[in-house]
Scaffold this motif. Structure first.
Motif, PDB file in Angstrom:
ATOM      1  N   TYR A  75       0.809  -1.214   0.000  1.00  0.00           N
ATOM      2  CA  TYR A  75       0.000   0.000   0.000  1.00  0.00           C
ATOM      3  C   TYR A  75       0.847   1.271   0.000  1.00  0.00           C
ATOM      4  CZ  TYR A  75      -3.499   3.448   1.378  1.00  0.00           C
ATOM      5  OH  TYR A  75      -4.311   4.554   1.428  1.00  0.00           O
ATOM      6  N   TYR A  76       1.900   1.286   0.806  1.00  0.00           N
ATOM      7  CA  TYR A  76       2.693   2.510   0.945  1.00  0.00           C
ATOM      8  C   TYR A  76       3.869   2.577  -0.025  1.00  0.00           C
ATOM      9  CZ  TYR A  76       0.102   3.343   5.259  1.00  0.00           C
ATOM     10  OH  TYR A  76      -0.910   3.559   6.178  1.00  0.00           O
ATOM     11  N   SER A  87      -5.320   1.907  -4.760  1.00  0.00           N
ATOM     12  CA  SER A  87      -6.428   2.069  -3.824  1.00  0.00           C
ATOM     13  C   SER A  87      -6.244   1.121  -2.642  1.00  0.00           C
ATOM     14  CB  SER A  87      -7.763   1.773  -4.511  1.00  0.00           C
ATOM     15  OG  SER A  87      -7.854   0.398  -4.853  1.00  0.00           O
ATOM     16  N   PRO A  88      -6.789   1.464  -1.476  1.00  0.00           N
ATOM     17  CA  PRO A  88      -6.645   0.581  -0.317  1.00  0.00           C
ATOM     18  C   PRO A  88      -7.210  -0.816  -0.560  1.00  0.00           C
ATOM     19  CG  PRO A  88      -7.402   2.745   0.378  1.00  0.00           C
ATOM     20  CD  PRO A  88      -7.447   2.739  -1.110  1.00  0.00           C
ATOM     21  N   ALA A  91      -4.854  -2.785  -2.859  1.00  0.00           N
ATOM     22  CA  ALA A  91      -3.652  -3.169  -2.123  1.00  0.00           C
ATOM     23  C   ALA A  91      -3.935  -4.326  -1.172  1.00  0.00           C
ATOM     24  CB  ALA A  91      -3.115  -1.971  -1.346  1.00  0.00           C
ATOM     25  N   ALA A  92      -5.079  -4.263  -0.506  1.00  0.00           N
ATOM     26  CA  ALA A  92      -5.447  -5.335   0.418  1.00  0.00           C
ATOM     27  C   ALA A  92      -5.680  -6.636  -0.335  1.00  0.00           C
ATOM     28  CB  ALA A  92      -6.699  -4.946   1.195  1.00  0.00           C
ATOM     29  N   ILE A 167      -5.688   0.378   6.795  1.00  0.00           N
ATOM     30  CA  ILE A 167      -5.333   1.244   5.668  1.00  0.00           C
ATOM     31  C   ILE A 167      -6.569   1.949   5.104  1.00  0.00           C
ATOM     32  CG2 ILE A 167      -3.269  -0.051   5.036  1.00  0.00           C
ATOM     33  CD1 ILE A 167      -4.881  -1.340   2.773  1.00  0.00           C
TER      34      ILE A 167
END
Length: 219
Positions: A75-76, A87-88, A91-92, A167
Motif C-alpha cells: 500500500y505505501y 487504492s486501499p 492493495a489489500a 489502511i
C-alpha cells in the motif's frame, strides 16, 4: 458495567454495509490466491529448475514475513516505487491474495501428489497432453482431497480481513471503529461486528459441508 447497546441505533445499516465489502474482499482474495497458488504448486512439481527455485523462494518470503507488513509494503511502497496511487482495497486484495497463494501452493501440491500415480501414467500413455491431464483429471481430484484445507483458508481470510481496516478500507471492523469514535463506546459495536463475523464463518462452514457431501455423492 455501563453497557448500552442502544448506541447502535441508527448505525446498524451503516455497519451492515461492511458485510458486502468484507465478503467481496474475501472472495476475490481467495480466488486469486487459489489460482496463483495452483500455478506455484505446478512450478514446484516442474522439472524446470528456475521455476522450482522461484516458487520455493516466493513461498519462503511470504510465509516468513507478517501479513500486516506485506499489506503496508504494497500500500505505501507502490506509489513510491511505481508512481501509481493504488487504492486501499486493491492493495489489500493483492497482499492477501499473494500471501494466501504461498500457503495454498503447499496444500495444492500435496493434493496433486495424493492422486494415484497410475492415473497420470494412464493419461500420458493415451497421449493426453500434460495441460489437459492436469486441468481435467488431476486437479479436480486434488481439490476434492484438499477441500477441508481450502475451507480453512477461506475462513482464515474472512477473519484476517479485519486487518484491512488499518489502511482505510471500510470493512466491518473499520465501520465498528467509526461507530465507537462517534459514540465513545467501543465494546458494543465491536461485539456486534464479532457476532456478524461468527455468523459468516458458520455459514461458510455450512456451505463447505454441503459441497463436500455433494462431491462425495458424485464419486
Amino acid at each position: 458495567m455501563n453497557l448500552d447497546f442502544s448506541v447502535l441505533n441508527g448505525y446498524i445499516p451503516y455497519v451492515m454495509k461492511g458485510i458486502t465489502i468484507t465478503l467481496m474482499f474475501t472472495f476475490v482474495s481467495a480466488l486469486f490466491g487459489f489460482v496463483w497458488g495452483t500455478v506455484l504448486s505446478l512450478f514446484k512439481l516442474s522439472s524446470i529448475g528456475p521455476l522450482r527455485w522461484f516458487a520455493t523462494v516466493y513461498t519462503s518470503i511470504f510465509r516468513g514475513t507478517p501479513l500486516l507488513l506485506q499489506l503496508f509494503v504494497i500500500y505505501y511502497a507502490t506509489p513510491q516505487l511505481f508512481n501509481y496511487d493504488i487504492s486501499p482495497l486493491m492493495a489489500a486484495g493483492l497482499a492477501f491474495g499473494l500471501n494466501s497463494a504461498a500457503y495454498l501452493s503447499e496444500t495444492i501440491r500435496g493434493g496433486i501428489l495424493s492422486v494415484d500415480q497410475g492415473q497420470r501414467e494412464a493419461a500420458l500413455s493415451l497421449g493426453i497432453p500434460y495441460r489437459t491431464m492436469m486441468i481435467s483429471i488431476i486437479l479436480p481430484q486434488a481439490v476434492k482431497n484438499i477441500l477441508p484445507a481450502l475451507v480453512n483458508e477461506c475462513i482464515a481470510l474472512l477473519k484476517e480481513s479485519s486487518l484491512v481496516s488499518v489502511i482505510g478500507v471500510e470493512d466491518l471492523m473499520r465501520r465498528a471503529n467509526v461507530v465507537g469514535a462517534d459514540t465513545f463506546k467501543y465494546f458494543e459495536p465491536l461485539v456486534f461486528v464479532g457476532v456478524i463475523y461468527y455468523i459468516l464463518v458458520l455459514l461458510l462452514t455450512l456451505l463447505a459441508r454441503l459441497l463436500e457431501r455433494r462431491m462425495r455423492r458424485s464419486d
